[in-house]
Design an enzyme around this catalytic site. Structure first.
Site, mmCIF file in Angstrom:
data_model
loop_
_atom_site.group_PDB
_atom_site.id
_atom_site.type_symbol
_atom_site.label_atom_id
_atom_site.label_comp_id
_atom_site.label_asym_id
_atom_site.label_seq_id
_atom_site.Cartn_x
_atom_site.Cartn_y
_atom_site.Cartn_z
ATOM 1 N N LYS A 166 0.835 -1.203 0.000
ATOM 2 C CA LYS A 166 0.000 0.000 0.000
ATOM 3 C C LYS A 166 0.867 1.250 0.000
ATOM 4 O O LYS A 166 1.836 1.355 0.764
ATOM 5 C CB LYS A 166 -0.934 -0.018 1.209
ATOM 6 C CG LYS A 166 -1.946 1.125 1.237
ATOM 7 C CD LYS A 166 -2.924 0.953 2.392
ATOM 8 C CE LYS A 166 -3.924 2.084 2.465
ATOM 9 N NZ LYS A 166 -4.909 1.913 3.559
ATOM 10 N N SER A 238 -9.513 2.377 2.199
ATOM 11 C CA SER A 238 -8.519 3.035 1.377
ATOM 12 C C SER A 238 -7.440 2.079 0.872
ATOM 13 O O SER A 238 -6.615 2.451 0.049
ATOM 14 C CB SER A 238 -7.852 4.163 2.171
ATOM 15 O OG SER A 238 -7.064 3.610 3.246
ATOM 16 N N SER A 262 -10.577 0.364 6.372
ATOM 17 C CA SER A 262 -9.769 0.465 5.154
ATOM 18 C C SER A 262 -9.171 -0.849 4.683
ATOM 19 O O SER A 262 -8.660 -0.925 3.567
ATOM 20 C CB SER A 262 -8.659 1.502 5.333
ATOM 21 O OG SER A 262 -9.199 2.799 5.345
#
Length: 547
Positions: A166, A238, A262
């Site tokens: 990420k 996210s 997320s």
């Protein structure tokens, strides 16, 4: 503003913003004292604070009397299947543990495995947008691992497995811009602790997976990350890129982060397995600080056994993360779940969207799991979100005060820039009271789990997902069926598809919660449930929807 500038009329206007009311004489007294208070705030704002500086008050999810589960060796579910030869898709969608086993058995090289994933990224990712950038050294790293293997030198249990990171987790020499315009070109000098641990285990970094700007939603400075099952909707956020990449077979697994949903939200949307571990289990050093009392790292993958292995490799404290704890992770993550008591909030399962989750509970019964009705105290748990907003606004105060928040492309009511500004009007007194409510929630979760081993709820329904995020409890989200759905919104953004866009077959998820620092039973049930459901979790060939 000088010390005489604040008037009773100013205070009366501020009261409307804060939702309180005071008398005229009370306002007159305040007017004379506020100027000094404002000066103190301005003096503090003038001092730059390094983003890595943790707050003095550190959240600890353990209530008095907490005892971790007895130390036990970690046992993983078996990962054994015939090597599929030239079937690159079958290789790409295999569990990471199986990919590593094939490499170790000599059926597959790290270089070939990385090349398969890079080829899939080249063909499929233009429609998904799961990768912000690739690691130009990925094939070289894989070749170096093959050279080590030829000497009988194995790096670790993930030797040769390609993974995605990420893009708010630092990677030395590889841009980590957090999906946000103010950080374009940001180049870390060091790997995050989690990245170092995965490298030591032999994993091959393919690249940085997309993140909603500053950890919010699925829109970043390069566009929108899309659900591989229906590219007319976003992947949710996210950890959007990590979930989409794992679900689409673009990598063996990916690493995500979660503050409030997320990891689990994009896992549910994309049909991935997402694990949010207990708060403090994995050191966050080198990861973008958003909310220090909430942020966690965890894997997104295609198999609960993989999630268990990756958690074991990442587990552990680091001195530069004062919230991290050294609590061993072990237990039988491949055990037969028969006899486990599963707490069920009946009202959550009554939701019309919960059909697949209700079916999953029947599968649990067939596995010998005992559903037990439980109830969560009816308190305003959703109000805890104001704690998150205050912490996030503090983390990115320099953007707000400098005006650099205007660089962020997304400026709607629900986006971070507006939330950061909105948080300036939260009451400090309310903040302390919310912290007390948070402790009340920790007690409620302790009491809920006192009579059961696990809790279950359909994804996105009820108050449990919010409360458990603030109490630090672990959560496993996994696909348990399919549903027909038109393109769905995510994080305040409508699906950018025609109003008459057709419904598509997309995954439906169930969430499991376990006791603090006791993830093994949750992972064992997740693994057994996935085997029983036996879903074909390969998104449609060529991808469905927009291109």
């Amino acid at each position: 503003m000088d010390k005489q500038a604040v008037t009773s009329a100013d205070i009366a206007a501020a009261e409307r913003v804060l939702g309180i009311a005071q008398t005229g004489p009370e306002r007159d007294l305040l007017a004379g004292a506020l100027a000094a208070q404002i000066d103190l705030a301005r003096a503090r704002r003038a001092v730059p604070l390094d983003e890595r500086l943790a707050p003095a008050c550190v959240f600890d999810p353990r209530l008095p009397g907490f005892a971790p589960p007895p130390a036990a060796p970690l046992r993983l579910p078996a990962a054994d299947a015939p090597f599929p030869g030239d079937d690159d898709a079958a290789i790409a969608f295999a569990p990471a543990r199986l990919q590593a086993a094939w490499v170790r058995a000599g059926h597959l090289t790290a270089t070939r495995l990385a090349a398969i994933c890079l080829d899939r990224i080249a063909r499929l990712d233009p429609a998904i947008g799961a990768f912000a950038r690739l690691n130009p050294a990925a094939l070289d790293e894989a070749a170096a691992l093959d050279a080590r293997a030829a000497r009988g030198d194995w790096a670790g249990p993930l030797h040769g497995v390609p993974w995605g990171c990420k893009d708010l987790i630092d990677t030395a020499g590889l841009v980590t811009d957090r999906g946000a315009e103010p950080f374009l070109g940001r180049l870390p000098e060091q790997d995050a602790v989690a990245v170092r641990r995965l490298r030591a285990a032999g994993a091959v970094l393919l690249g940085k997976t997309t993140v909603g700007a500053l950890g919010y939603g699925d829109v970043w400075h390069g566009g929108r990350t899309r659900n591989p099952w229906n590219t007319e909707e976003g992947a949710s956020g996210s950890s959007a890129g990590s979930a989409a990449a794992a679900a689409a077979g673009l990598c063996g697994f990916a690493l995500g982060t979660e503050t409030l949903g997320s990891i689990v939200a994009p896992a549910a949307r994309c049909g991935a397995v997402g694990l949010r571990p207990s708060f403090g289990r994995i050191a966050r050093t080198g990861t973008m600080p958003l909310c220090p009392s909430l942020d966690r790292l965890g894997p997104l993958c295609r198999d609960a056994g993989d999630a268990a292995l990756i958690l074991a490799l990442l587990n552990g404290a680091d001195p530069d993360d004062p919230s991290s704890l050294d609590i061993p992770f072990g237990g039988d993550a491949g055990r037969d779940p028969e006899g486990l008591r599963l707490g069920i909030l009946a009202a959550d399962f009554a939701d019309p969207s919960a059909e697949a989750a209700r079916a999953a509970i029947e599968h649990c019964r067939a596995l010998g799991v005992v559903p037990v009705p439980v109830e969560l105290p009816a308190l305003p748990w959703e109000s805890l979100v104001s704690l998150l907003m205050a912490e996030a606004a503090a983390s990115f105060e320099p953007l707000t005060l400098s005006g650099a928040d205007d660089l962020l492309a997304r400026q709607d009511e629900s986006a971070w820039p507006n939330q950061f500004r909105l948080a300036r009007f939260l009451s400090a007194v309310d903040h302390i009271q919310l912290d007390r409510l948070r402790r009340r929630g920790m007690m409620a979760m302790r009491d809920l789990l006192a009579g059961v081993d696990l809790l279950a709820a359909p994804f996105g329904v009820g108050a449990l997902p919010t409360l458990a995020a603030f109490t630090g409890h672990p959560c496993l989200c996994l696909p348990v069926g399919f549903t027909l759905s038109p393109p769905r919104p995510s994080a305040g953004i409508a699906a950018d598809a025609p109003a008459n866009a057709p419904a598509r077959r997309v995954p439906a998820a169930l969430c499991l919660w376990g006791r603090l620092f006791d993830e093994a039973p949750m992972l064992a049930l997740g693994h057994a449930l996935a085997r029983r459901c036996a879903l074909d979790l390969r998104p449609p060939h060529g991808l469905t929807g927009a291109t």
